[in-house]
Design a protein around this motif. Sequence first.
Motif: not given
Length: 56
Positions: A12, A16, A30
């Motif tokens: 990630v 986000v 993201d």
Amino acid sequence: MSYTYNGTQIRVKCPVHQISVNKLKVAFADKCGQQVNTFSNNAEAKQFVDWLIQIQ
């Protein structure tokens, strides 16, 4: 950042932008794009969503 699920890393890149949950699937957008991950039960999906929210 990365999250390990069943020996696989889910990467990630903050920030986000969006999180969407549908039963056992969690989709998020993201910096690098959108990803969809499927979990084996609701507790694991909820744990991942909680982690996504905390890294914001």
